[in-house]
Design a protein around this motif. Structure first.
Motif, PDB file in Angstrom:
ATOM      1  N   ALA C 295      54.109  51.894  31.821  1.00 14.74           N
ATOM      2  CA  ALA C 295      54.109  50.743  32.724  1.00 14.74           C
ATOM      3  C   ALA C 295      52.962  49.824  32.338  1.00 14.74           C
ATOM      4  CB  ALA C 295      53.950  51.212  34.173  1.00 14.74           C
ATOM      5  N   LEU C 296      53.243  48.542  32.223  1.00 11.81           N
ATOM      6  CA  LEU C 296      52.245  47.588  31.776  1.00 11.81           C
ATOM      7  C   LEU C 296      52.107  46.496  32.823  1.00 11.81           C
ATOM      8  CD1 LEU C 296      53.643  47.223  28.129  1.00 11.81           C
ATOM      9  CD2 LEU C 296      51.857  48.803  28.896  1.00 11.81           C
ATOM     10  N   ILE C 297      50.902  46.247  33.272  1.00 13.02           N
ATOM     11  CA  ILE C 297      50.665  45.150  34.198  1.00 13.02           C
ATOM     12  C   ILE C 297      49.990  44.032  33.423  1.00 13.02           C
ATOM     13  CG2 ILE C 297      49.500  44.435  36.316  1.00 13.02           C
ATOM     14  CD1 ILE C 297      49.503  47.393  37.194  1.00 13.02           C
ATOM     15  N   ALA C 298      50.639  42.871  33.403  1.00 13.35           N
ATOM     16  CA  ALA C 298      50.107  41.688  32.704  1.00 13.35           C
ATOM     17  C   ALA C 298      49.501  42.059  31.362  1.00 13.35           C
ATOM     18  CB  ALA C 298      49.069  40.983  33.584  1.00 13.35           C
ATOM     19  N   PRO C 299      50.293  42.659  30.484  1.00 13.76           N
ATOM     20  CA  PRO C 299      49.712  43.206  29.249  1.00 13.76           C
ATOM     21  C   PRO C 299      49.304  42.116  28.256  1.00 13.76           C
ATOM     22  CG  PRO C 299      52.093  43.401  29.205  1.00 13.76           C
ATOM     23  CD  PRO C 299      51.750  42.885  30.579  1.00 13.76           C
ATOM     24  N   ALA C 300      48.231  42.382  27.552  1.00 17.29           N
ATOM     25  CA  ALA C 300      47.842  41.538  26.429  1.00 17.29           C
ATOM     26  C   ALA C 300      48.669  41.955  25.211  1.00 17.29           C
ATOM     27  CB  ALA C 300      46.352  41.715  26.150  1.00 17.29           C
ATOM     28  N   GLY C 301      48.572  41.155  24.151  1.00 18.18           N
ATOM     29  CA  GLY C 301      49.188  41.528  22.893  1.00 18.18           C
ATOM     30  C   GLY C 301      50.628  41.100  22.729  1.00 18.18           C
ATOM     31  N   LEU C 302      51.162  40.309  23.674  1.00  9.90           N
ATOM     32  CA  LEU C 302      52.563  39.916  23.558  1.00  9.90           C
ATOM     33  C   LEU C 302      52.709  38.438  23.208  1.00  9.90           C
ATOM     34  CD1 LEU C 302      54.088  41.969  26.526  1.00  9.90           C
ATOM     35  CD2 LEU C 302      53.804  42.606  24.125  1.00  9.90           C
ATOM     36  N   GLY C 303      51.611  37.805  22.839  1.00  4.08           N
ATOM     37  CA  GLY C 303      51.657  36.403  22.434  1.00  4.08           C
ATOM     38  C   GLY C 303      50.244  35.941  22.186  1.00  4.08           C
ATOM     39  N   PRO C 304      50.092  34.830  21.502  1.00  5.19           N
ATOM     40  CA  PRO C 304      48.740  34.416  21.139  1.00  5.19           C
ATOM     41  C   PRO C 304      47.923  33.809  22.285  1.00  5.19           C
ATOM     42  CG  PRO C 304      50.365  32.884  20.247  1.00  5.19           C
ATOM     43  CD  PRO C 304      51.138  33.992  20.916  1.00  5.19           C
ATOM     44  N   THR C 386      60.291  51.815  30.033  1.00  6.29           N
ATOM     45  CA  THR C 386      59.151  50.909  30.013  1.00  6.29           C
ATOM     46  C   THR C 386      59.339  49.814  31.056  1.00  6.29           C
ATOM     47  OG1 THR C 386      58.837  51.318  27.661  1.00  6.29           O
ATOM     48  CG2 THR C 386      57.816  49.326  28.560  1.00  6.29           C
ATOM     49  N   ALA C 387      58.274  49.605  31.844  1.00  4.14           N
ATOM     50  CA  ALA C 387      58.324  48.532  32.831  1.00  4.14           C
ATOM     51  C   ALA C 387      57.145  47.605  32.613  1.00  4.14           C
ATOM     52  CB  ALA C 387      58.262  49.113  34.242  1.00  4.14           C
ATOM     53  N   ILE C 388      57.414  46.302  32.751  1.00 10.20           N
ATOM     54  CA  ILE C 388      56.329  45.330  32.682  1.00 10.20           C
ATOM     55  C   ILE C 388      56.263  44.625  34.028  1.00 10.20           C
ATOM     56  CG2 ILE C 388      55.477  43.239  31.558  1.00 10.20           C
ATOM     57  CD1 ILE C 388      56.830  44.155  28.999  1.00 10.20           C
ATOM     58  N   LEU C 389      55.070  44.606  34.630  1.00 15.52           N
ATOM     59  CA  LEU C 389      54.857  43.923  35.901  1.00 15.52           C
ATOM     60  C   LEU C 389      53.954  42.728  35.620  1.00 15.52           C
ATOM     61  CD1 LEU C 389      55.048  47.157  36.426  1.00 15.52           C
ATOM     62  CD2 LEU C 389      54.289  46.561  38.732  1.00 15.52           C
ATOM     63  N   HIS C 412      59.291  43.063  35.920  1.00 15.31           N
ATOM     64  CA  HIS C 412      59.122  42.776  37.350  1.00 15.31           C
ATOM     65  C   HIS C 412      58.181  41.612  37.479  1.00 15.31           C
ATOM     66  CE1 HIS C 412      60.877  46.731  38.525  1.00 15.31           C
ATOM     67  NE2 HIS C 412      60.400  47.063  37.337  1.00 15.31           N
ATOM     68  N   LEU C 413      58.692  40.485  37.996  1.00 15.57           N
ATOM     69  CA  LEU C 413      57.836  39.322  38.207  1.00 15.57           C
ATOM     70  C   LEU C 413      57.439  39.300  39.675  1.00 15.57           C
ATOM     71  CD1 LEU C 413      59.717  36.726  36.025  1.00 15.57           C
ATOM     72  CD2 LEU C 413      57.615  37.957  35.498  1.00 15.57           C
ATOM     73  N   LEU C 414      56.134  39.271  39.910  1.00 12.78           N
ATOM     74  CA  LEU C 414      55.633  39.403  41.268  1.00 12.78           C
ATOM     75  C   LEU C 414      55.255  38.031  41.808  1.00 12.78           C
ATOM     76  CD1 LEU C 414      53.420  42.502  40.518  1.00 12.78           C
ATOM     77  CD2 LEU C 414      55.568  42.487  41.763  1.00 12.78           C
ATOM     78  N   ALA C 415      55.881  37.669  42.880  1.00 12.28           N
ATOM     79  CA  ALA C 415      55.601  36.382  43.506  1.00 12.28           C
ATOM     80  C   ALA C 415      54.203  36.416  44.124  1.00 12.28           C
ATOM     81  CB  ALA C 415      56.635  36.088  44.587  1.00 12.28           C
TER      82      ALA C 415
END
Lengths: 336, 336, 439
Positions: C295-304, C386-389, C412-415
């Motif tokens: 599970a990844l919360i606002a992960p780095a490494g997915l874009g510059p 795998t989940a991305i929040l 999962h996009l959190l309002a």
């Protein structure tokens, strides 16, 4: 040197071999040694000399006759009883006293004292505080002469005590194996400190050791100037000819104790007095007078000259500056 | 060392480097001679002088009798009078037979004679354990000589230093002892051509680091470097200083490193007690670097026992890569 | 020596905590790791485990007392150990007649390795132990060493202890300047803390400039059943400042720590936030077989793109006033961060060496304000659930980076959430995680 005397000449070797001026100078240096030792003893008692020292009074003929034919290019290694060797080899008594007094003007700038007195300029590589210490060094000096093709010889003075050190045997063996120009001169004064030679040494004469190392060995009366000179002369000739080392044993006696702390418990008063009747200086002086080399007045003048030189030397030493305390590590290495 | 050949640099073994230094010196200076037991046709116990007798002849590559005291003393005397002898002890352990000449004579002559004499002798001494030669042929006694003013005591760790230090020792007017580790003789490394001098008394930072300082000499340098490499993988940054010279010792390089890292470990093959580590530790403790120490100083030396014969015991008796690594890790992790 | 029981800091902005209840009465014995007492903060309630086995004595805080973090609230004596006449005083101990302590800042080493302190070692002379470097540092800064807790063997005070003491003592950040901009490397493994429980452990990797304790609100929301393993990144929390030169080196360190802590487990679940998310992703890629889910919360490494200004701002801030504006960028709305919160956060960042380390780390990881490491290929290789929040109002890392990824994962996009949804809305994050992790 005038060795062209006729074969029938029955005069002692020294008288027939050396010029009158050389003989006079030899007598002067023997007096100088005696007066120097007495002056040193007197200075010691006055508290001017630090530590101890080993006096050679009674052994002057051995020192002087051995050095008779040596030049400044020839080397000697000396012993803890080395004042006489140093003077015989040509050192200045003023600088020697200065050394004994621990002064900067001394031969060793006050770092060596009596036991390490040296005068490298006249070929004296130094007295040695270690019994037997100078033996291998003398062989090394002879090796240098041979390697560099010079005809210098090295005289290695040592005492009867040293003949039982391993260094003695190793040094004599190597000198003989390599046929080096070295003359081993044993001054046998009968005692290694308190231990009589008869109790410490298996051979009757120390010169007997020579046969083990395939070199000539001779025992002579060390208080007989001419006998010593003749024996050493033969050894030097052999050495300069490239035939290798020799061992000369000068049988002699020290009038004083081993060092200034000796209470003389191992010798009788009679023995000492008996040896004092065989004073090598008086004997040489009579010989010179008997053979017309000089007269009583001239001999007295020689003695007075020596006395004056010693007095001047002591005055020089007294007035000389002491080394700077900050220089305690000076001369440990070439760079400081 | 293949990397070096790939770069086109010339590679020699440690013993070849020493031999080359001796050959260069003998070519350039006729006063340089070699002395030692079985150094001629045999080539020396470790083959370091191999073939030199063919090039320079038996007069300059002299096989000596088994007489270490006499042999060393002859070298001292020769040095005192104009030669530059390199005397090889077959094993450094045998120097004990010659202590008198090394310590009482070679080291002190300049001082005793007030700077009037030089003894430019070089002693080469194969040292160290790891060959199964047991207690009398495996010692590391270099620290003994560190206690003697007048001597210089070197421990080259690489072929390049082995050659450069020997040439520096020959250029030095004072007696120099070079302890060569037997296990290093076959080690290969870059060795510059021709004559060059490695400064005496200058340590070398072989690896920079920030967490702790490891001071090591001789073969321990390589063990410390390997340990440091392993520790680097854990994030521990060890600085490794090759001591190179025990006397004179390079205080400045060591102190500068300790000021930086705050942690010091000394690794040496001599017995731990009263050794190089004690000297360096005390030196740091007495200096301004003391205030930079952030942990006790560690010493890694040989076990308090003669060098054992059994290979596992022998290995355990002196610091190895693993022991250095473990101790350095504890020091760096503040576990000491 | 008895082992000190301290009131720990369990929340990001916590300076005091209320001791809610003791699970063990004074005089009773307790086993190491057993529940000892509960504390409550305005955000969380937490159970504190016993740091040692033995008899609980010298209890100085009663249920309901407000206690400064780091205060010694009791002592645990080993079996057979002589009980001291008077409890050992520490700088953080409250006066007996004043159970609510004055503001005494926590010293991170107050719980210093009790295991490393030999019990009644006769070889240990009484008196203060300090290295020469520590003494010199104390002299230079005019403090007495008696005040400084030592973390070295047998309690020896080392240079770092003095530095840490100074850093925490200083109220006005301007005074913290000695040593500012410089840090020295510290050896040793990354610090790991854990909470016992049943089931598959959840490994938590925090983000840049945070630490393990930032998980407290989420931990509370998740419930107490799951075993937790928290890794402090180098130079964060209680981990040593390890020298490193790249993201790859950092990832290797984390994997080493992960290998260490997961040795007794077949598989673990892995959760990472921000930089910790990137590291979790890298670790999952390297140790795929050991990870059950990710599970990844606002992960780095997915874009510059990254808000480099905020990173620089946080690492450079030397006082709460300058830190607060940057902290407010972390949340969806600025009112999520109070001044008190900013002050508490600044106190945690008071050590200049920590700031210097983190500033340098930012420069290494995000040179010129970009993320040079790209973990998108790693994500596409993953075969585990795998989940991305991601907060829709994340100002630090844009959630749209998630749209450029290939691979199978839940997004999962959190309002109304920013970059730190686990702090902003821990209950909602916990709900998603529970579903995802089949808890």
């Amino acid at each position: 040197m005038t060795s062209d005397a006729p074969a029938t000449d029955n005069r002692p070797f020294a008288i027939r071999t050396y010029a009158p001026a050389q003989l006079r100078e030899a007598l002067r240096r023997m007096y100088l040694i005696r007066r120097f030792e007495e002056g040193a003893e007197d200075s010691y008692m006055r508290g001017l000399i630090h530590g101890t020292m080993h006096l050679s009074i009674g052994q002057e003929a051995s020192a002087m006759a051995t050095c008779m034919e040596l030049t400044d290019a020839d080397k000697i290694t000396s012993t803890h009883r080395g004042h006489g060797h140093c003077i015989a080899k040509g050192a200045d008594v003023g600088r020697m006293f200065a050394e004994f007094f621990g002064k900067e003007t001394g031969y060793c700038h006050g770092r060596g004292g009596s036991m390490h007195i040296a005068d490298v300029r006249t070929g004296n590589l130094g007295a040695n505080g270690i019994v037997g210490g100078g033996l291998p060094i003398a062989v090394g000096a002879a090796l240098t002469a041979k390697r560099l093709g010079r005809d210098d010889v090295t005289v290695c003075f040592f005492g009867d005590g040293a003949n039982n050190e391993g260094a003695f045997h190793e040094a004599l063996n190597m000198a003989s194996v390599w046929k080096l120009p070295v003359i081993f001169v044993c001054e046998n004064n009968g005692y290694g400190m308190s231990t009589a030679v008869t109790r410490s040494t298996a051979v009757r004469h120390i010169a007997d050791r020579a046969s083990a190392y395939s070199m000539p060995g001779i025992t002579v009366d060390g208080n007989d100037f001419s006998a010593v000179a003749e024996a050493v002369h033969a050894a030097i000739v052999r050495a300069r000819a490239g035939d290798g080392p020799s061992l000369v044993e000068n049988v002699t006696y020290r009038w004083r104790g081993h060092s200034k702390s000796d209470r003389n418990r191992y010798r009788t008063k009679e023995e000492i007095e008996e040896w004092m009747t065989r004073d090598p200086i008086a004997r040489f002086r009579s010989e010179l007078i008997a053979h017309g080399i000089l007269d009583e007045a001239a001999a007295d003048a020689v003695a007075a000259e020596a006395m004056a030189e010693v007095e001047a030397g002591i005055a020089f030493a007294k007035s000389s500056p002491a080394p700077a305390i900050g220089d305690v590590t000076r001369y440990v290495y070439a760079e400081n | 060392m293949n990397a070096m050949t790939e770069t086109g640099l010339r590679v020699l073994s440690y013993s070849e480097a020493i031999r080359e230094a001796m050959a260069i010196a003998m070519e350039n200076d006729p006063t340089v001679i070699l002395m030692g037991e079985d150094i001629g046709v045999y080539g020396g116990a470790f083959q370091v002088t191999l073939d030199l007798v063919d090039r320079f002849g038996p007069d300059r590559v002299m096989d000596t009798p088994i007489s270490e005291l006499g042999g060393a003393g002859v070298a001292v005397g020769a040095a005192l009078t104009g030669l530059k002898p390199i005397y090889e002890f077959q094993f450094s352990d045998f120097a004990m037979l010659a202590m008198e000449q090394i310590v009482n004579q070679a080291a002190k002559l300049r001082y005793m004679l007030g700077g009037e004499a030089s003894v430019p002798v070089v002693f080469r001494l194969p040292a160290g354990s790891g060959t199964g030669a047991a207690a009398q042929h495996s010692q590391s006694i270099e620290a003994w000589f560190g206690h003697v003013p007048g001597l210089k005591v070197l421990q080259p760790a690489t072929p390049e230093d082995a050659k450069g230090m020997l040439l520096s020792a020959l250029a030095d007017p004072d007696p120099v002892m070079i302890f060569e580790h037997k296990l290093l003789y076959k080690m290969k490394g870059h060795v510059p051509e021709g004559s060059y001098l490695t400064p005496i008394g200058k340590a070398l930072v072989r690896r920079s680091g920030t967490d702790l300082t490891i001071v090591a000499g001789s073969i321990m340098v390589h063990r410390a470097l390997e340990a440091a490499e392993r520790l680097a993988a854990e994030g521990i940054s060890a600085e490794v200083i090759d001591l190179r010279s025990i006397r004179p010792i390079d205080a400045e390089t060591i102190l500068a490193s300790v000021r930086k890292t705050g942690r010091l470990m000394v690794v040496y093959e001599g017995v731990k007690a009263f050794g190089v580590g004690a000297e360096i530790s005390a030196m740091v403790a007495e200096s301004d670097a003391f205030d930079h120490l952030d942990a006790p100083i560690l010493r890694l030396g040989a076990a308090d026992a003669p060098v054992p014969y059994n290979p596992d015991l022998e290995r355990a008796a002196v610091p190895q890569v693993e022991t250095i690594e473990a101790a350095a890790r504890r020091l760096a992790r503040r576990e000491v | 020596m008895p082992v000190e029981v301290i009131l720990p800091k369990v929340d990001m902005d916590m300076s005091h905590g209320k001791l809610a209840t003791w699970h063990v009465a004074e005089g009773e014995t307790v086993a190491k790791g057993a529940p000892l007492f509960d504390i409550e903060t305005d955000k969380a309630a937490m159970e504190v485990e016993s740091p040692a086995s033995g008899r609980l004595l010298s209890v100085t805080a009663q249920p309901g007392d407000m206690v400064a973090v780091g205060t010694v609230v009791a002592l645990i004596y080993a079996e057979g150990e002589t009980v001291a006449e008077t409890p050992i005083q520490t700088t953080a101990a409250p006066e007996p007649e004043a159970p609510v302590a004055k503001t005494v800042e926590p010293v991170p080493t107050a719980t210093a390795h009790p295991a490393a302190i030999p019990q009644a070692d006769p070889a240990v002379a009484p008196g203060l132990r300090a290295t020469p470097a520590a003494r010199a540092a104390a002299r230079a800064s005019g403090i007495t060493l008696e005040e400084v807790p030592g973390t070295g063997p047998r309690g020896r005070i080392q240079r770092d202890d003095v530095a840490a003491f100074l850093a925490h003592r200083v109220e006005a950040p301007a005074l913290a300047s000695p040593g500012a901009g410089a840090w020295s490397a510290q050896p040793g493994p990354l610090h790991v803390s854990s909470r016992k429980g049943t089931g598959v452990p959840l490994v938590l990797i925090h983000g840049f400039t945070a630490d393990s304790q930032s998980w407290a609100p989420l931990e509370k929301a998740l419930g107490a059943d799951r075993p937790l393993i928290r890794i402090d990144l180098p130079g964060h929390g209680r981990s040593p400042r390890r020298r490193l030169g790249s993201f790859a080196e950092l990832a290797r360190m984390v994997v080493e720590a992960l290998d260490d802590v997961t040795r007794g487990h077949d598989k673990v679940d892995l959760l990472g936030h921000s930089l910790g998310g990137a590291l979790a992703l890298a670790a999952a890629d390297i140790r795929a077989r050991r990870i059950r889910s990710l599970a990844l919360i606002a992960p780095a490494g997915l874009g510059p793109e990254i808000d480099a200004q905020a990173l620089t701002g946080i690492t450079r801030a030397t006082r709460a006033e300058s830190l607060a504006p940057w902290l407010r960028r972390l949340t969806a709305t600025p009112d999520g961060i109070s001044d008190d919160y900013a002050r508490a956060a600044m106190r945690l960042r008071a050590d200049p060496a920590l700031r210097a380390f983190q500033a340098e780390l930012a420069e290494i990881l995000f040179p010129d304000g970009v993320q040079p490491f790209d973990l998108r290929p790693a994500l596409s290789r993953l075969e585990i659930p795998t989940a991305i929040l991601w907060g829709r109002s994340d100002h630090i890392l844009p959630w749209r980076q998630a749209l450029s990824i290939t691979g199978d994962f839940a997004l999962h996009l959190l309002a109304d959430a920013g970059h730190v949804p686990q702090l902003e809305c821990p209950d909602r994050v916990a709900r998603i995680l529970v579903r995802h992790l089949l808890m």
